[in-house]
Each structure stands twice: as C-alpha cells, then as structure tokens.
Design a protein around this motif. Structure first.
Motif, PDB file in Angstrom:
ATOM      1  N   ILE A 195      25.167 -35.641 -34.748  1.00 34.69           N
ATOM      2  CA  ILE A 195      23.857 -35.122 -35.173  1.00 34.69           C
ATOM      3  C   ILE A 195      22.731 -36.075 -34.776  1.00 34.69           C
ATOM      4  O   ILE A 195      21.581 -35.866 -35.139  1.00 34.69           O
ATOM      5  CB  ILE A 195      23.815 -34.829 -36.690  1.00 34.69           C
ATOM      6  CG1 ILE A 195      23.995 -36.110 -37.518  1.00 34.69           C
ATOM      7  CG2 ILE A 195      24.849 -33.785 -37.073  1.00 34.69           C
ATOM      8  CD1 ILE A 195      23.757 -35.911 -39.013  1.00 34.69           C
ATOM      9  N   GLY A 196      23.099 -37.145 -34.067  1.00 36.23           N
ATOM     10  CA  GLY A 196      22.094 -38.084 -33.597  1.00 36.23           C
ATOM     11  C   GLY A 196      21.687 -39.144 -34.592  1.00 36.23           C
ATOM     12  O   GLY A 196      20.646 -39.792 -34.424  1.00 36.23           O
ATOM     13  N   ALA A 197      22.502 -39.346 -35.634  1.00 37.45           N
ATOM     14  CA  ALA A 197      22.181 -40.330 -36.661  1.00 37.45           C
ATOM     15  C   ALA A 197      22.877 -41.659 -36.364  1.00 37.45           C
ATOM     16  O   ALA A 197      24.079 -41.670 -36.072  1.00 37.45           O
ATOM     17  CB  ALA A 197      22.594 -39.824 -38.034  1.00 37.45           C
ATOM     18  N   PRO A 198      22.171 -42.786 -36.448  1.00 35.95           N
ATOM     19  CA  PRO A 198      22.815 -44.089 -36.262  1.00 35.95           C
ATOM     20  C   PRO A 198      23.694 -44.449 -37.451  1.00 35.95           C
ATOM     21  O   PRO A 198      23.495 -43.942 -38.563  1.00 35.95           O
ATOM     22  CB  PRO A 198      21.636 -45.046 -36.128  1.00 35.95           C
ATOM     23  CG  PRO A 198      20.512 -44.373 -36.854  1.00 35.95           C
ATOM     24  CD  PRO A 198      20.722 -42.894 -36.672  1.00 35.95           C
ATOM     25  N   VAL A 199      24.668 -45.330 -37.219  1.00 34.43           N
ATOM     26  CA  VAL A 199      25.661 -45.696 -38.229  1.00 34.43           C
ATOM     27  C   VAL A 199      25.790 -47.213 -38.287  1.00 34.43           C
ATOM     28  O   VAL A 199      25.692 -47.905 -37.258  1.00 34.43           O
ATOM     29  CB  VAL A 199      27.035 -45.077 -37.889  1.00 34.43           C
ATOM     30  CG1 VAL A 199      28.103 -45.522 -38.881  1.00 34.43           C
ATOM     31  CG2 VAL A 199      26.940 -43.553 -37.871  1.00 34.43           C
ATOM     32  N   GLY A 200      26.015 -47.747 -39.494  1.00 32.95           N
ATOM     33  CA  GLY A 200      26.316 -49.156 -39.687  1.00 32.95           C
ATOM     34  C   GLY A 200      27.493 -49.311 -40.632  1.00 32.95           C
ATOM     35  O   GLY A 200      27.939 -48.335 -41.255  1.00 32.95           O
ATOM     36  N   LEU A 201      28.005 -50.530 -40.762  1.00 25.62           N
ATOM     37  CA  LEU A 201      29.187 -50.813 -41.571  1.00 25.62           C
ATOM     38  C   LEU A 201      28.861 -51.822 -42.657  1.00 25.62           C
ATOM     39  O   LEU A 201      28.308 -52.894 -42.374  1.00 25.62           O
ATOM     40  CB  LEU A 201      30.309 -51.372 -40.687  1.00 25.62           C
ATOM     41  CG  LEU A 201      30.722 -50.494 -39.503  1.00 25.62           C
ATOM     42  CD1 LEU A 201      31.652 -51.278 -38.583  1.00 25.62           C
ATOM     43  CD2 LEU A 201      31.392 -49.214 -39.989  1.00 25.62           C
TER      44      LEU A 201
END
Length: 269
Positions: A195-201
């Motif tokens: 969906i074009g959303a950035p991700v982090g951990l």
C-alpha cells in the motif's frame, strides 16, 4: 507495547538487557531536557491526560495482541495530531505501531491458503495449505493477514500515509523456529509495502535475538529502520543511537526511555 515490554523485560532482565544493548546500568529517569522528544501511547494510556505538542507521537493500533484493536485508537490519534508542526525531528509527526506474533496452530485463526482480503498473495515461501509442509509459508500469510487487518479493520484512515512500526517482543506468542518468525514479519512488511507505507522494527537486541535471530541480508527486513527500547534515561537513549540496528544495514532511528509514567522517544541524528 512499550509499557508491557518495559515491565516484562526490564523488570525481569534489566541488567542483562542493558548489558546486551551496550548501555550502562539503569538509573532513575531524569527530567526531560529541552531536547525535542516524542511520546508513544496505546491502550495502557486510555483515559490518561497526555502532554500536548510532543515533538512526535507514535500510537499503538492494537490492544496488546496482534488480532485486537486499541479501544482508544481514535482519541489517541487525535492527541497525536497535536504534535508540533512542522516536524521538528527526523521522525514523522505521527506514526503507528502494531503488535506482532506468530502463534501457529495455537492461535484463534491460522491461514490455510495464499489468499487473504479477496486477493491472491505472492508468497516467497511457497503455498500455504492446511497440510503445509513448509510452516514458513503459512507464517508469512499470517503476518500478511494481520497487517491487512491493521490497515483496513482497525479504524485507521489513510493507512498508506503512516510509518508503521512492527513491535517485536517476547511477551507475545512466537514459534521456536526463528526462520518462521522472520517469514511472519516479512509478510507484514510485504502488505504494508503493497500500500506504499514505510515500515520499521521495534524491539531490543536481546528480544530480537530470541525471536528472529540473525536475519539474512537478502530479507526484506534488512535495512528497515530500528526503534530500540531499553534505555532508562534520555542520556541512555541518546547513547543507544550508536548501537547496531536489528537487521543488516539497519540504522537506529529512534530510541525509547521511560519518564514520569510515560514512554518517551529520542529521534537519533
């Protein structure tokens, strides 16, 4: 997240966790300085009066488990939007975090195909079936499904506009197969990416090692930004910016510390 993580981990293994994270001994939380710091909140903060205009805000979407909804999500998102504008740190003014898990057949639901949300999912681990020989394929689908639910069923408007942090901690249910847990987190990352959303951990080095271990450099998790818990003061949080990220090529973007009953966050330079 933060509260359960810090209560569970820091209370039980504070010294061990801090040593493994490379920070010094735990100290009393100091008063916040003029450094611009953010705050993360979720269901434990329901009904509490929160400080206005943090430098940035991170809101938990779930109610402690990956298949639940934070009952205060709407009001906490409204609070988050009081964050300073324009942005005063490298972090977005408002971000989200989600609980993660890989319960396998212990869970209330487990996938039996490569289809979810009415669409076929390209699964790098093969085909998930009710008799799947490779558990990683269904773990990938479970993670994909939970991310789909978080973006579409929890009441988040414009989910693609947020940075989504994956909250990875031992307080939730995981498999002993670390490769399957990695597949689960890759599935979540894949949906948010679609969906074009950035991700982090989000995690600590200790907990990440228990759940995921060493992630291959070819994994989609490699290079994602890290948000590290474990500090007990702002100075400790600043120091933790120099620690290694959770995966190959990952940089530490945010570090967390408790103060005054809330969890504060420092945006690393």
């Amino acid at each position: 997240m933060a509260n359960s993580l810090l209560k569970t981990v820091l209370t039980v293994v504070t010294t061990l966790g801090l040593v493994l994270l490379g920070s010094g001994p735990a100290t009393a939380a100091h008063s916040r300085s003029s450094d611009p710091v953010g705050i993360d909140v979720s269901w434990p903060q329901c009904g509490k009066t929160l400080p206005k205009q943090p430098a940035f805000a991170i809101v938990g979407v779930n109610n402690g488990l990956a298949n639940t909804t934070n009952p205060c999500l709407a009001s906490e998102l409204a609070w988050a939007n009081t964050a300073k504008s324009p942005a005063v740190t490298s972090q977005p003014r408002v971000a989200l975090y989600v609980n993660t898990a890989n319960p396998g057949l212990q869970g209330s639901w487990w996938p039996t195909s490569n289809t979810y949300g009415g669409a076929a999912v390209a699964n790098p681990y093969g085909t998930c079936t009710s008799a799947a020989q490779d558990f990683k394929a269904c773990s990938y689908m479970y993670g994909y499904a939970k991310a789909y639910d978080d973006a579409n069923l929890r009441g988040v408007s414009s989910p693609a506009s947020y940075l989504w942090w994956l909250d990875v901690e031992t307080g939730n249910t995981w498999q002993s197969d670390k490769a399957a847990n990695v597949a689960d987190l890759e599935g979540m990352t894949a949906y948010f990416g679609s969906i074009g959303a950035p991700v982090g951990l989000y995690s600590t080095g200790f907990q990440w090692g228990q759940i995921a271990g060493s992630v291959p450099s070819s994994s989609p998790l490699a290079g994602l930004p890290s948000w590290l818990a474990g500090a007990q003061s702002l100075s400790g949080a600043k120091s933790n910016c120099s620690l290694p990220g959770l995966t190959p090529r990952s940089i530490v973007a945010v570090t967390q510390y408790p103060s005054g009953g809330l969890d504060y966050n420092f945006a690393c330079p």
